[in-house]
Structures are given as C-alpha cells and as structure tokens.
Enzyme design. Structure first.
Site, PDB file in Angstrom:
ATOM      1  N   SER A  71       0.817  -1.211   0.000  1.00 57.83           N
ATOM      2  CA  SER A  71       0.000   0.000   0.000  1.00 57.83           C
ATOM      3  C   SER A  71       0.855   1.267   0.000  1.00 57.83           C
ATOM      4  O   SER A  71       1.543   1.544  -0.970  1.00 57.83           O
ATOM      5  CB  SER A  71      -0.944  -0.051   1.208  1.00 57.83           C
ATOM      6  OG  SER A  71      -1.893   0.979   1.158  1.00 57.83           O
ATOM      7  N   ASP A 119       9.814   5.350 -10.380  1.00 55.75           N
ATOM      8  CA  ASP A 119       9.356   5.920 -11.658  1.00 55.75           C
ATOM      9  C   ASP A 119      10.098   7.193 -12.029  1.00 55.75           C
ATOM     10  O   ASP A 119      10.290   7.481 -13.218  1.00 55.75           O
ATOM     11  CB  ASP A 119       7.855   6.203 -11.590  1.00 55.75           C
ATOM     12  CG  ASP A 119       7.018   4.947 -11.794  1.00 55.75           C
ATOM     13  OD1 ASP A 119       7.597   3.862 -11.950  1.00 55.75           O
ATOM     14  OD2 ASP A 119       5.771   5.047 -11.780  1.00 55.75           O
ATOM     15  N   LYS A 147      -0.461  -4.345  -3.369  1.00 51.38           N
ATOM     16  CA  LYS A 147      -1.774  -3.826  -2.958  1.00 51.38           C
ATOM     17  C   LYS A 147      -1.938  -2.430  -3.541  1.00 51.38           C
ATOM     18  O   LYS A 147      -1.342  -1.470  -3.070  1.00 51.38           O
ATOM     19  CB  LYS A 147      -1.906  -3.779  -1.436  1.00 51.38           C
ATOM     20  CG  LYS A 147      -3.251  -3.224  -0.967  1.00 51.38           C
ATOM     21  CD  LYS A 147      -3.310  -3.166   0.555  1.00 51.38           C
ATOM     22  CE  LYS A 147      -4.662  -2.630   1.030  1.00 51.38           C
ATOM     23  NZ  LYS A 147      -4.869  -1.216   0.679  1.00 51.38           N
TER      24      LYS A 147
END
Length: 550
Positions: free
Chosen positions: A315, A326, A340
């Site tokens: 999460s 990224d 998740k």
C-alpha cells in the site's frame, strides 16, 4: 422422517445468511452516510450513485421473524456479522467489516497513539517484566524502571499464573486520566512497591529509528504509515541533517503494511526539489481522479536516496517506492513488494463498528497499478508461500510478471505493474528463517538476553559506540544459551547449530543493544549484518547519480 414443516425450517435456515446479506446492503450504505471517516483522505466524488434500491426495513423485519419464530435460539448479532462478512467476501480482499470491539485497536494503530500507562513489557516464566517505561510516559514519571517485575494490578495477582499478553494490556490500558495501582518487585527486594499511575496518551511510534550508517548516509526505518508518520520522519531527518551532517538517506519500509496515503506523499515531497511532480493518483468508479504532486518545498536538501522493500511492503509503502522508482530518484532494493494497489475509506456504523471499503485504485507516476490479481482468494492469501515455492524469493530470475504491460521510468527503464514493485537490486530471502531448529532457538533469544542482563549487566555508561566496538558474544555465552534452550525443550543438534550459530550470535548482541540503548541499539547491531542495508550503503557510496540495476 421429516415433515413439511421440518423441510421448510431446514430450507429457511440454509437461506438465512444469503437473505441477510442482501438485506444488509442497504443498511450498510445508510450507515456509511451517517458518518464518514476517511482511512486515506480521498475527496469523495460528487458524482456516482450513492443510493441502493434495496429496502433496508426488510433487514430488521427478517431478524425479528428469526428471533420470534425460529425453532432454535439464535444469536442475532452473530447472524448479522456473518451475513456482513458473507457479503464482503464477494468484493476484494481488503474491503472488510470491523466489529465495535476491534475498532479502537485498529484506530490506535492508524492514529499513532493509545491511552495507557506507557510501558513495554514481556512475560518471562509467568512473570511480567518491564523492558522499559516509554520516555515521557506516566510510568516513567512515577518511577517504574526497566527490570521491574509486575506482580499485581489493582486487586489482581498477575505473577506465578498463566497470564496472557492481551489480558495484561486490557488491565493496563484505559481512558486518559484514570488511575491504576501497579504492584512492583524490584531486584532482590521481598516487599512489593505500589505505584499509582495516571493513564495518559502514549505515542505509538511508526518511525522505529533514525541514525547514521556512516559519516554521510542516514537510515530511517518506517514500520507503518500512521497519522504521525510524516512528523516523525521529519523529526528524524532534521536531527540527522543538523546534528550529524547527513547527505544521503536509506528509507526502510520492509514489512510495512501501509496506512495513510497522505503521509507517504508528504514524505515523497521531501525527496523532490521540483514543484508539481506527480507522485501518485487515485481513481475509482464513483471517485474521480485525484492527483498528488510534490510541493517543491523540501525543508532539507537530500542527496541520494535508496528504498528497501520486501514481500511485506504494501500500500503506502509501495506508493513511496513506486514514485522513487518511476522518477529514477534512487534504487529500490530488496524483493518484490506485496502488490496492494487498492484504496480504502473507513465508515463508522451506528453500533460503533466500521466498514472499510475499497473505493479506488492508485497508480504510480508512470501509470502502473500494482494491485495483484485477487479472483483466486486462496491464491491471494497464500501468495508469499507460492513465491517461496516457485523460487522467486531466492532467485531474481524466478520473478513471474503476471501483467506484462510495459511502463517506463523517467530515465527510460522498463518497469511493470500488476503485482507489486519489482526492485532494481534483488536481495534473496534468507532460507535460514525457514529452519525449524533456528526458529525455535531464535524465539528464545529475547528471554535469554533479559535473564542474562538481570545478573550480568555490562557497563558502557550510555556509550553505544563502545558497546558496538568492544562487546562480542563469547563462546561461553553461546554455550549458556544452548543450555537455556535445552531447558525450554530445544535439544542440541550439532549440524543445525553450525547453521544457526552465526545468526544467533548476531541476534543476541542486537537484543543486548536493544535493552541497553533501545531501538537504535538493536538496529545499529543488526544492520551491520543485513545484506539489504549493506547493499544500499555500498550503492549510495559508489553511484553518485544513477540507479544501477543488478
């Protein structure tokens, strides 16, 4: 022989859970509208259908019929909870019902505090031993010390009996301002000292430790993302930068199950100098797209960053790791994270219980949703065991990308979604943790160390550096540990001991460090042997500007 009445009664009993499930949908939706408490602060969409065509009155009507006419006595509350759980099983694995009894405990974990006396304890041979009073807490204020034995709470004797941790917690926790009498035996004293402790709010820290790995690189361990995590993180960063001269940072979110999304994005904003960098976005059927961007106002200029993850990182931990990966902000080190990518909101119901409902998915800056498939619920629940069985936890080549959709980082590196964050640098799982003999020995280390320090406390006068450099676990101490393990039913095994000895020795020293110098003592010892931490340190030292993928 069954008559018609029996058949009808039997058939009716079979359909009870399903009927209640259908009836309760409307009731739950009404309860959701009564009070809205966001677990992850999303702005609820103004659009979307918030109404149900199911008439909620039928729920009460059905329960009344069962209570008044059913052939056997029934527990109506239990029937209702079973029906709710049956309903939610048709959804995703993370939408769940929280009973009124569980709500307080769940909220304490998220809010970052609880109300109680403020001690950390362990049960050793049917006696409650104080490991340490929490700094600034009410137990410390009245003079309770590490090593004290709790023998009485109010009028209840709690020593020499089969006490349970949850029962002790129940006795010691309570509303702020209430008092509790605690009977203490100290050292070799024969008489019981009585301390009256006034309960207060006790911080439940989510940042376990912040310290320097070397003269330039800091280390911060985050165990979960509660309402106080960002504040705790910044306090750690401030002390490391201003007092220790930290330049680069290792953030450890291994075994961190997540929590509040905003706490993760607030921390991410401190890692990027630029304003407006997309950190994560969320979107759902009835929740419009919400984007979280960097503020461009970091309080400290941090250099290189590395993030440690493993199969227990979920999460909000994956949000943090995903944005760092990224944007090529630094290497992600460890093993593939949990996977998740669903966002929950928590709604309070009339009876004090709560519904935690998935309302959206979150996406990393490159557009990845890292939620792993959950159509096979058994497979979802046993995913880590499956990863172990197929070799993924021990070999990077065995990682199975279930979603082969290609995404790219800002630097053009290929990454995937659909099943967690895949690390840039892989650290294999230590298979010694699956060895039964080692597991049996390992769980005895805290008790052994506590007993050892009761009789032979090394004198380091608060100097942790002297402890780290001068203290070594001797062969004699290891022999005493094996003797102690035998008294607890763990028989000696020369072959297994040869495999376990080094790690047990490291753990004994780390636990001693914990007792002498609190959490920082444990981590300063343990991280010296932790391959992920050492890989991060090596990477930050040798790669000033780029992510190196192994």
């Amino acid at each position: 022989m069954l008559n018609d009445s029996d058949n009808k009664s039997g058939n009716f009993k079979i359909w009870i859970p399903l009927l209640l499930s259908l009836m309760l949908i409307g009731g739950i939706l009404i309860g959701m509208k009564v009070q809205h408490i966001p677990l992850i602060s999303l702005s609820p969409s103004e659009g979307g259908n918030r109404h149900s065509s199911i008439e909620t009155g039928r729920v009460e009507e059905l329960v009344r019929f069962i209570e008044s006419r059913y052939v056997d006595d029934v527990d109506s509350e239990e029937l209702v909870e079973e029906a709710i759980n049956a309903l939610l099983k048709q959804l995703d694995p993370h939408s769940n019902y929280i009973s009124s009894k569980q709500v307080r405990e769940v909220n304490e974990q998220l809010e970052g505090n609880f109300e109680g006396v403020g001690i950390e304890f362990m049960i050793l041979e049917d006696t409650i031993r104080v490991i340490s009073p929490i700094s600034g807490g009410p137990s410390e204020a009245v003079g309770i010390l590490a090593g004290d034995k709790i023998v009485q709470i109010e009028d209840s004797i709690v020593a020499g009996i089969d006490v349970k941790v949850k029962d002790i917690i129940g006795h010691l926790r309570g509303e702020k301002g209430t008092k509790v009498d605690i009977g203490i035996l100290r050292g070799q004293e024969k008489s019981v000292r009585t301390f009256t402790v006034t309960r207060d709010k006790i911080p439940l820290n989510s940042v376990d430790v912040a310290y320097m790995l070397d003269e330039k690189v800091g280390y911060i361990k985050i165990s979960r993302f509660s309402a106080t995590t960002y504040k705790e993180f910044m306090k750690g960063v401030e002390s490391l930068v201003e007092e220790k001269g930290m330049k680069d940072l290792v953030i450890d979110v291994r075994q961190n199950p997540g929590g509040y999304l905003q706490e993760a994005t607030n921390i991410l904003s401190q890692l990027f100098d630029e304003r407006g960098k997309l950190l994560v976005y969320t979107e759902g059927r009835s929740v419009r797209r919400s984007e979280y961007e960097s503020t461009g106002r970091p309080f400290f200029k941090l250099g290189k960053v590395a993030v440690l993850i493993d199969e227990g990182s979920a999460s909000a931990s994956e949000i943090l790791a995903g944005a760092v990966q990224d944007w090529d902000r630094g290497p992600i080190i460890g093993r593939r994270s949990f996977g998740k990518g669903l966002v929950q909101e928590q709604y309070s119901l009339k009876d004090g219980s709560a519904l935690r409902l998935t309302v959206a998915r979150y996406y990393t800056p490159s557009g990845r949703c890292i939620q792993k498939p959950y159509s096979d619920r058994d497979g979802y629940d046993n995913d880590v065991q499956q990863r172990l069985n197929n070799g993924e936890l021990t070999s990077q080549d065995s990682i199975n990308q279930k979603d082969t959709t290609r995404f790219y980082t800002s630097g053009g590196r290929l990454v995937y979604g659909g099943g967690g964050i895949t690390p840039d640098i892989f650290i294999p799982f230590d298979t010694l943790l699956l060895n039964d003999h080692y597991i049996n020995l390992r769980q005895l280390v805290p008790q052994f160390v506590y007993r050892q320090l009761e009789t032979d406390q090394p004198a380091y006068d608060g100097n942790i550096e002297s402890f780290l450099s001068d203290f070594a676990v001797s062969e004699q101490l290891l022999e005493e540990f094996q003797d102690y393990a035998e008294t607890k039913g763990v028989k000696r095994n020369a072959r297994q001991w040869a495999l376990s000895k080094k790690s047990i020795s490291e753990l004994i020293k780390a636990r001693m460090g914990r007792h002498l110098f609190q959490d920082v003592g444990f981590y300063k010892v343990w991280n010296e042997y932790d391959p992920a931490v050492q890989e991060a340190l090596s990477n930050l030292r040798s790669n000033p500007a780029q992510v190196v993928k192994k």
